[in-house]
Enzyme design. Sequence first.
Site, PDB file in Angstrom:
ATOM      1  N   CYS A   7      -4.192  21.654   8.014  1.00  0.00           N
ATOM      2  CA  CYS A   7      -5.014  22.692   7.405  1.00  0.00           C
ATOM      3  C   CYS A   7      -5.961  23.217   8.478  1.00  0.00           C
ATOM      4  O   CYS A   7      -5.737  22.987   9.667  1.00  0.00           O
ATOM      5  CB  CYS A   7      -5.744  22.194   6.153  1.00  0.00           C
ATOM      6  N   ASN A  10      -9.153  20.028   8.880  1.00  0.00           N
ATOM      7  CA  ASN A  10      -8.713  18.642   8.713  1.00  0.00           C
ATOM      8  C   ASN A  10      -9.798  17.782   8.061  1.00  0.00           C
ATOM      9  O   ASN A  10     -10.002  16.630   8.424  1.00  0.00           O
ATOM     10  CB  ASN A  10      -8.272  18.050  10.052  1.00  0.00           C
ATOM     11  N   CYS A  12     -10.474  18.540   4.289  1.00  0.00           N
ATOM     12  CA  CYS A  12     -10.290  18.631   2.831  1.00  0.00           C
ATOM     13  C   CYS A  12      -8.829  18.481   2.423  1.00  0.00           C
ATOM     14  O   CYS A  12      -8.402  17.428   1.966  1.00  0.00           O
ATOM     15  CB  CYS A  12     -10.851  19.949   2.294  1.00  0.00           C
ATOM     16  N   ARG A  13      -8.059  19.540   2.612  1.00  0.00           N
ATOM     17  CA  ARG A  13      -6.688  19.558   2.091  1.00  0.00           C
ATOM     18  C   ARG A  13      -5.751  18.611   2.825  1.00  0.00           C
ATOM     19  O   ARG A  13      -5.050  17.814   2.198  1.00  0.00           O
ATOM     20  CB  ARG A  13      -6.118  20.980   2.145  1.00  0.00           C
ATOM     21  N   SER A  14      -5.700  18.708   4.143  1.00  0.00           N
ATOM     22  CA  SER A  14      -4.739  17.862   4.869  1.00  0.00           C
ATOM     23  C   SER A  14      -5.076  16.377   4.786  1.00  0.00           C
ATOM     24  O   SER A  14      -4.151  15.559   4.680  1.00  0.00           O
ATOM     25  CB  SER A  14      -4.543  18.338   6.312  1.00  0.00           C
ATOM     26  N   ASP A 117      -8.114  26.390  -0.479  1.00  0.00           N
ATOM     27  CA  ASP A 117      -9.125  25.612   0.241  1.00  0.00           C
ATOM     28  C   ASP A 117     -10.299  25.350  -0.703  1.00  0.00           C
ATOM     29  O   ASP A 117     -10.962  26.293  -1.144  1.00  0.00           O
ATOM     30  CB  ASP A 117      -9.597  26.387   1.470  1.00  0.00           C
TER      31      ASP A 117
END
Length: 145
Positions: A7, A10, A12-14, A117
């Site tokens: 993401c 690096n 939140c999402r990933s 996000d």
Amino acid sequence: MKILVVCLGNICRSPLAHGVLQHFVNERGLDWVVDSAGTGGWHVDNPPDHRAIAIAKRHGIDISKQRAKQLHNRHLDEFDYILAMDRNNLKSLLAQAKTSEQRARIQLFMGDREVPDPYYDNRLFEVVFQMVEERCRELLRMWEK
């Protein structure tokens, strides 16, 4: 198999996808490498966002030991699958790829959709977790065949 989830920062999402996928890989006893990185380097060496840590923990997954890292060219050769969380990160990854082999490893994590996000909207962390968990189950079913 080696899987990298990417993401922007690096944090939140990933890290959530990394944690969920690693959890499932461990449950199945698979000898796979799962990692995550960001296309940007603002948060290098920082832990995931506290909200990402909290939502993962609420679902029984500990991502608190992860540390943000920035994507490097070597990642494009090291990993079998490089999964971008949104089209902007996909575009960045494809621009960094130097060979057709590298480009072939890069795809959107959700197939044809983006993972939103959640950084600026606390309510999205649960939504993102659910999306990631469902997609990780799908990916494992595909890859274990």
